[in-house]
Design an enzyme around this catalytic site. Structure first.
Site, PDB file in Angstrom:
ATOM      1  N   ALA A 146       0.974  -1.314  -0.073  1.00 49.45           N
ATOM      2  CA  ALA A 146      -0.545  -0.073  -0.367  1.00 49.45           C
ATOM      3  C   ALA A 146       1.347   1.667   0.057  1.00 49.45           C
ATOM      4  O   ALA A 146       0.771   1.236   0.597  1.00 49.45           O
ATOM      5  CB  ALA A 146      -0.903  -0.034   0.947  1.00 49.45           C
ATOM      6  N   GLY A 178       2.190   5.150  -1.540  1.00 45.68           N
ATOM      7  CA  GLY A 178       1.310   6.219  -2.184  1.00 45.68           C
ATOM      8  C   GLY A 178      -0.046   6.395  -1.677  1.00 45.68           C
ATOM      9  O   GLY A 178      -0.186   6.004  -0.149  1.00 45.68           O
ATOM     10  N   TYR A 197      -2.261   3.872  -2.547  1.00 42.23           N
ATOM     11  CA  TYR A 197      -3.002   2.890  -2.364  1.00 42.23           C
ATOM     12  C   TYR A 197      -3.494   2.654  -0.715  1.00 42.23           C
ATOM     13  O   TYR A 197      -4.244   1.896  -0.277  1.00 42.23           O
ATOM     14  CB  TYR A 197      -2.342   2.370  -2.493  1.00 42.23           C
ATOM     15  CG  TYR A 197      -2.481   1.910  -4.274  1.00 42.23           C
ATOM     16  CD1 TYR A 197      -2.438   3.280  -5.036  1.00 42.23           C
ATOM     17  CD2 TYR A 197      -2.999   0.828  -5.042  1.00 42.23           C
ATOM     18  CE1 TYR A 197      -2.595   3.180  -6.563  1.00 42.23           C
ATOM     19  CE2 TYR A 197      -3.698   1.064  -6.296  1.00 42.23           C
ATOM     20  CZ  TYR A 197      -3.337   2.255  -6.847  1.00 42.23           C
ATOM     21  OH  TYR A 197      -3.362   2.218  -8.753  1.00 42.23           O
ATOM     22  N   ASP A 233      -2.861  -8.367  -4.167  1.00 43.77           N
ATOM     23  CA  ASP A 233      -3.261  -6.778  -4.450  1.00 43.77           C
ATOM     24  C   ASP A 233      -3.995  -6.632  -3.142  1.00 43.77           C
ATOM     25  O   ASP A 233      -5.074  -6.884  -3.155  1.00 43.77           O
ATOM     26  CB  ASP A 233      -4.362  -6.249  -5.471  1.00 43.77           C
ATOM     27  CG  ASP A 233      -3.230  -6.592  -6.832  1.00 43.77           C
ATOM     28  OD1 ASP A 233      -2.081  -6.385  -6.694  1.00 43.77           O
ATOM     29  OD2 ASP A 233      -4.205  -5.458  -8.169  1.00 43.77           O
ATOM     30  N   ASP A 293      -5.920  -3.223  -3.568  1.00 41.72           N
ATOM     31  CA  ASP A 293      -7.044  -2.843  -3.739  1.00 41.72           C
ATOM     32  C   ASP A 293      -8.238  -3.583  -4.532  1.00 41.72           C
ATOM     33  O   ASP A 293      -8.883  -3.826  -5.286  1.00 41.72           O
ATOM     34  CB  ASP A 293      -6.678  -1.814  -5.612  1.00 41.72           C
ATOM     35  CG  ASP A 293      -6.236  -2.047  -7.009  1.00 41.72           C
ATOM     36  OD1 ASP A 293      -5.784  -3.192  -6.071  1.00 41.72           O
ATOM     37  OD2 ASP A 293      -6.413  -2.223  -8.208  1.00 41.72           O
ATOM     38  N   HIS A 338      -6.812 -15.310 -14.697  1.00 38.91           N
ATOM     39  CA  HIS A 338      -6.998 -13.679 -14.407  1.00 38.91           C
ATOM     40  C   HIS A 338      -9.190 -13.771 -15.864  1.00 38.91           C
ATOM     41  O   HIS A 338      -9.415 -14.351 -16.215  1.00 38.91           O
ATOM     42  CB  HIS A 338      -6.662 -12.706 -16.457  1.00 38.91           C
ATOM     43  CG  HIS A 338      -6.861 -11.374 -16.251  1.00 38.91           C
ATOM     44  ND1 HIS A 338      -7.870 -10.953 -15.960  1.00 38.91           N
ATOM     45  CD2 HIS A 338      -5.855 -10.906 -15.134  1.00 38.91           C
ATOM     46  CE1 HIS A 338      -7.540  -9.811 -16.516  1.00 38.91           C
ATOM     47  NE2 HIS A 338      -5.802  -9.414 -16.003  1.00 38.91           N
ATOM     48  N   GLU A 382       2.586  -8.943 -13.838  1.00 35.60           N
ATOM     49  CA  GLU A 382       1.636  -9.412 -14.158  1.00 35.60           C
ATOM     50  C   GLU A 382       2.777 -10.365 -15.862  1.00 35.60           C
ATOM     51  O   GLU A 382       2.117 -11.756 -15.386  1.00 35.60           O
ATOM     52  CB  GLU A 382       0.232  -9.067 -15.058  1.00 35.60           C
ATOM     53  CG  GLU A 382      -0.625  -9.962 -15.328  1.00 35.60           C
ATOM     54  CD  GLU A 382      -2.190  -9.364 -15.332  1.00 35.60           C
ATOM     55  OE1 GLU A 382      -3.254  -9.374 -13.975  1.00 35.60           O
ATOM     56  OE2 GLU A 382      -1.957  -8.668 -16.799  1.00 35.60           O
TER      57      GLU A 382
HETATM   58  C1  5GW Z   1       0.356   1.505  -9.418  1.00 35.26           C
HETATM   59  C2  5GW Z   1       0.109   1.687 -11.347  1.00 35.26           C
HETATM   60  C3  5GW Z   1       0.547   2.430 -11.356  1.00 35.26           C
HETATM   61  C4  5GW Z   1       1.478   3.245 -10.245  1.00 35.26           C
HETATM   62  C5  5GW Z   1       1.942   3.244  -9.607  1.00 35.26           C
HETATM   63  C6  5GW Z   1       0.827   1.919  -8.449  1.00 35.26           C
HETATM   64  C7  5GW Z   1       0.796   1.564  -7.176  1.00 35.26           C
HETATM   65  C8  5GW Z   1       0.698   0.293  -7.459  1.00 35.26           C
HETATM   66  C9  5GW Z   1       0.842   2.317  -6.257  1.00 35.26           C
HETATM   67  O1  5GW Z   1       0.882   3.595  -6.463  1.00 35.26           O
HETATM   68  N1  5GW Z   1       0.622   2.418  -5.004  1.00 35.26           N
HETATM   69  C10 5GW Z   1       0.530   0.480  -4.795  1.00 35.26           C
HETATM   70  O2  5GW Z   1       0.400  -0.299  -3.133  1.00 35.26           O
HETATM   71  N2  5GW Z   1       0.780  -0.675  -5.374  1.00 35.26           N
HETATM   72  C11 5GW Z   1       0.642  -1.809  -5.242  1.00 35.26           C
HETATM   73  O3  5GW Z   1       0.676  -2.682  -6.637  1.00 35.26           O
HETATM   74  C12 5GW Z   1      -0.691  -2.300  -4.173  1.00 35.26           C
HETATM   75  O4  5GW Z   1      -0.800  -3.631  -3.496  1.00 35.26           O
HETATM   76  C13 5GW Z   1      -1.650  -2.129  -5.526  1.00 35.26           C
HETATM   77  O5  5GW Z   1      -2.869  -3.056  -5.742  1.00 35.26           O
HETATM   78  C14 5GW Z   1      -0.560  -3.467  -6.729  1.00 35.26           C
HETATM   79  C15 5GW Z   1      -1.388  -3.751  -8.077  1.00 35.26           C
HETATM   80  O6  5GW Z   1      -1.892  -2.062  -8.724  1.00 35.26           O
HETATM   81  P1  5GW Z   1      -2.709  -1.633  -9.356  1.00 35.26           P
HETATM   82  O7  5GW Z   1      -3.778  -2.221  -8.482  1.00 35.26           O
HETATM   83  O8  5GW Z   1      -2.767  -0.486  -9.313  1.00 35.26           O
HETATM   84  O9  5GW Z   1      -2.608  -3.006 -11.093  1.00 35.26           O
HETATM   85  P2  5GW Z   1      -4.245  -3.190 -11.631  1.00 35.26           P
HETATM   86  O10 5GW Z   1      -3.465  -3.858 -12.761  1.00 35.26           O
HETATM   87  O11 5GW Z   1      -5.066  -4.539 -10.126  1.00 35.26           O
HETATM   88  O12 5GW Z   1      -5.048  -1.797 -11.642  1.00 35.26           O
HETATM   89 MN    MN Z   2      -5.171  -4.054  -8.702  1.00 36.58          MN
END
Ligand code: 5GW
Ligand code: MN
Length: 297
Positions: free
Chosen positions: A66, A68, A70, A155, A157, A177, A247
């Site tokens: 987590a 930034g 997140y 993840d 989110d 997926h 991924e």
């Molecule tokens: C993600 C994308 C671009 C820039 C930063 C991030 C980001 C990811 C972030 O700012 N902070 C962060 O904690 N993450 C971690 O990476 C989270 O655990 C997140 O669940 C994981 C994957 O990134 P996601 O969830 O944005 O990617 P998608 O493909 O699920 O949308």
């Molecule tokens: Mn995600």
């Protein structure tokens, strides 16, 4: 040029065949061609499988990142995990964050604990989204997770909506997926440029695995994290970024190191996607996020 034309025509034909229903993937097979189980609702007895692993007195560790903005996802993630994730087992969460003070104080069940791993802030988004493999590798090398038998990386989110228990345990675990479980292989969004270490040619591939879930024994997860980190480093040195970053490298790893068990998309759904008839239960899902709000600029 002719090759290129026939190539894209073929892909187009497959696309058409797929959309019109001429091509059907075996959506709910419960074994892979290398005889690894695919975990679907109805293929296991939840009470029985939990009782078998409870006798072994296991510990399940889980990393979650987590960084930034997140951290906003942590509350729902942790609260829903307490309701659904290995209930009754010894569980150890490792929350990696550059804002440790923003990690919510969620009440944990007995025999469950949480360790905050403080990491340096970074303004480079690559560090945030591409650093998970490296940090996973370092966590295991530190010996901190030596008391764990199994390790997942999830993840943040996301949210748990249903049971996630001992049926998900094994040496090396990948998840299918949600957007590609019924697509033909040539439509998988693997990295297709040979310059990248994540490259997979159109002639190869088994499944498209989601990057939101990986797991297995601590030893196997270590091999996976180390290898993916090395491949990511080689790409970075060449200024190449794979189509779907970590991924893509995970998919390459699983192609040559087959998972011993696969989780069905029940274990990695997406709140943006309607639940079709053939999916009986959603256990874990990506929540909707406001990209402009949570992603670094
Ligand atoms: C993600 C994308 C671009 C820039 C930063 C991030 C980001 C990811 C972030 O700012 N902070 C962060 O904690 N993450 C971690 O990476 C989270 O655990 C997140 O669940 C994981 C994957 O990134 P996601 O969830 O944005 O990617 P998608 O493909 O699920 O949308
Ligand atoms: Mn995600």
């Amino acid at each position: 040029f002719l090759l290129l034309l026939t190539g894209s025509c073929l892909t187009g034909l497959v696309y058409l065949g797929f959309s019109l229903g001429w091509i059907k993937a075996d959506v709910q097979a419960d074994l892979t061609s290398w005889l690894a189980p695919i975990v679907w609702e109805g293929t296991f007895d939840p009470k029985l499988i939990d009782s078998i692993y409870k006798q072994q007195n296991i510990t399940v560790a889980t990393t979650v990142f987590a960084l930034g903005k997140y951290t906003v996802f942590l509350q729902d993630f942790l609260e829903s995990a307490e309701q659904n994730f290995f209930v009754g087992f010894r569980v150890h969460y490792y929350v990696f964050s550059d804002h440790p003070e923003q990690v919510p104080d969620v009440k944990l069940g007995g025999e469950r604990k949480l360790t905050v791993m403080t990491v340096n802030s970074s303004s480079r988004w690559q560090e945030m989204s591409l650093g998970r493999m490296k940090r996973l590798e370092m966590l295991i090398e530190s010996g901190l997770v030596n008391d764990a038998d199994y390790l997942f990386s999830l993840d943040v989110d996301t949210k748990f909506y249903g049971r996630w228990g001992a049926e998900t345990l094994g040496d090396l675990i990948g998840v299918i997926h949600a957007w590609y479980y019924n697509s033909p292989c040539v439509l998988f969004p693997y990295e297709r440029r040979p310059e990248s270490q994540a490259f997979i040619p159109y002639s190869e591939g088994d499944y498209y695995y989601g990057g939101a879930v990986l797991g297995g024994s601590v030893k196997c997860v270590y091999q996976l994290a180390k290898t993916c980190r090395e491949q990511l480093d080689i790409d970075a040195a060449k200024s190449i970024e794979a189509a779907w970053q970590e991924e893509s490298h995970l998919n390459k790893y699983f192609l040559y190191n087959k998972p011993s068990k696969l989780l069905s998309p029940e274990y990695s759904w997406d709140d943006q996607k309607m639940k079709p008839q053939e999916i009986k239960i959603i256990r874990f899902s990506q929540v909707l996020k406001n990209y402009a709000e949570v992603r670094p600029n």
